[in-house]
Motif scaffolding. Structure first.
Motif, mmCIF file in Angstrom:
data_model
loop_
_atom_site.group_PDB
_atom_site.id
_atom_site.type_symbol
_atom_site.label_atom_id
_atom_site.label_comp_id
_atom_site.label_asym_id
_atom_site.label_seq_id
_atom_site.Cartn_x
_atom_site.Cartn_y
_atom_site.Cartn_z
ATOM 1 N N MET A 1 0.873 -1.197 0.170
ATOM 2 C CA MET A 1 0.018 -0.090 -0.093
ATOM 3 C C MET A 1 0.818 1.166 -0.101
ATOM 4 O O MET A 1 2.043 1.231 0.922
ATOM 5 C CB MET A 1 -0.850 0.159 1.235
ATOM 6 N N GLU A 2 0.448 2.107 -0.701
ATOM 7 C CA GLU A 2 1.659 3.281 -0.967
ATOM 8 C C GLU A 2 0.865 4.405 0.086
ATOM 9 O O GLU A 2 -0.329 4.350 0.408
ATOM 10 C CB GLU A 2 1.185 4.022 -2.482
ATOM 11 N N PRO A 3 2.012 5.057 0.914
ATOM 12 C CA PRO A 3 1.670 5.965 1.801
ATOM 13 C C PRO A 3 0.936 7.193 1.215
ATOM 14 O O PRO A 3 1.136 7.556 0.097
ATOM 15 C CB PRO A 3 2.971 6.336 2.269
ATOM 16 N N ILE A 4 0.103 7.902 2.094
ATOM 17 C CA ILE A 4 -0.523 9.207 1.824
ATOM 18 C C ILE A 4 0.548 10.104 2.359
ATOM 19 O O ILE A 4 0.584 10.203 3.486
ATOM 20 C CB ILE A 4 -1.944 9.174 2.212
ATOM 21 N N VAL A 21 7.947 11.641 -7.507
ATOM 22 C CA VAL A 21 9.297 11.664 -7.128
ATOM 23 C C VAL A 21 9.393 10.861 -6.092
ATOM 24 O O VAL A 21 10.562 10.137 -5.462
ATOM 25 C CB VAL A 21 9.734 13.122 -7.070
ATOM 26 N N LEU A 22 8.259 11.050 -4.720
ATOM 27 C CA LEU A 22 8.506 10.315 -3.539
ATOM 28 C C LEU A 22 8.298 8.787 -3.874
ATOM 29 O O LEU A 22 9.213 7.902 -3.213
ATOM 30 C CB LEU A 22 7.383 10.746 -2.713
ATOM 31 N N ARG A 23 7.678 8.456 -4.850
ATOM 32 C CA ARG A 23 7.374 6.936 -4.930
ATOM 33 C C ARG A 23 8.616 6.276 -5.643
ATOM 34 O O ARG A 23 9.192 5.240 -5.336
ATOM 35 C CB ARG A 23 6.178 6.884 -6.013
#
Length: 68
Positions: A1-4, A21-23
Motif C-alpha cells: 500500500m502506498e503511503p498518503i 518523485v516520492l514513489r
C-alpha cells in the motif's frame, strides 16, 4: 500500500509530480536496502542485527530544513 504523504501541518501532498518523485525515491531506497540486506546475510550477519542497524541509520537521518 502506498503511503498518503502529509505536510507538517497535516494537509495532504496532492501534487502528482511530487508523489511520483516520492514513489521513485522510496523504490530506490527499498532496492538499495534489499541489496545491502542480502549482502549482509551472505556475509553471515545475523538478520535481527542487520534490521536494527538499518533502523538506526534511518532514525539518525538529519533534517537540513528543520527550523529552529
Amino acid at each position: 500500500m502506498e503511503p498518503i504523504w502529509k505536510r507538517p501541518d497535516g494537509s495532504i501532498v496532492a501534487c502528482t509530480e511530487k508523489i511520483k518523485v516520492l514513489r521513485e525515491n522510496l523504490e530506490e531506497l527499498r532496492q538499495m536496502a534489499q541489496d545491502a540486506f542480502e549482502d549482509a546475510l551472505l556475509m553471515e550477519c545475523e538478520e535481527g542485527q542487520i534490521r536494527a542497524v538499518f533502523q538506526e541509520v534511518i532514525a539518525g537521518l538529519h533534517n537540513p530544513y528543520q527550523q529552529s
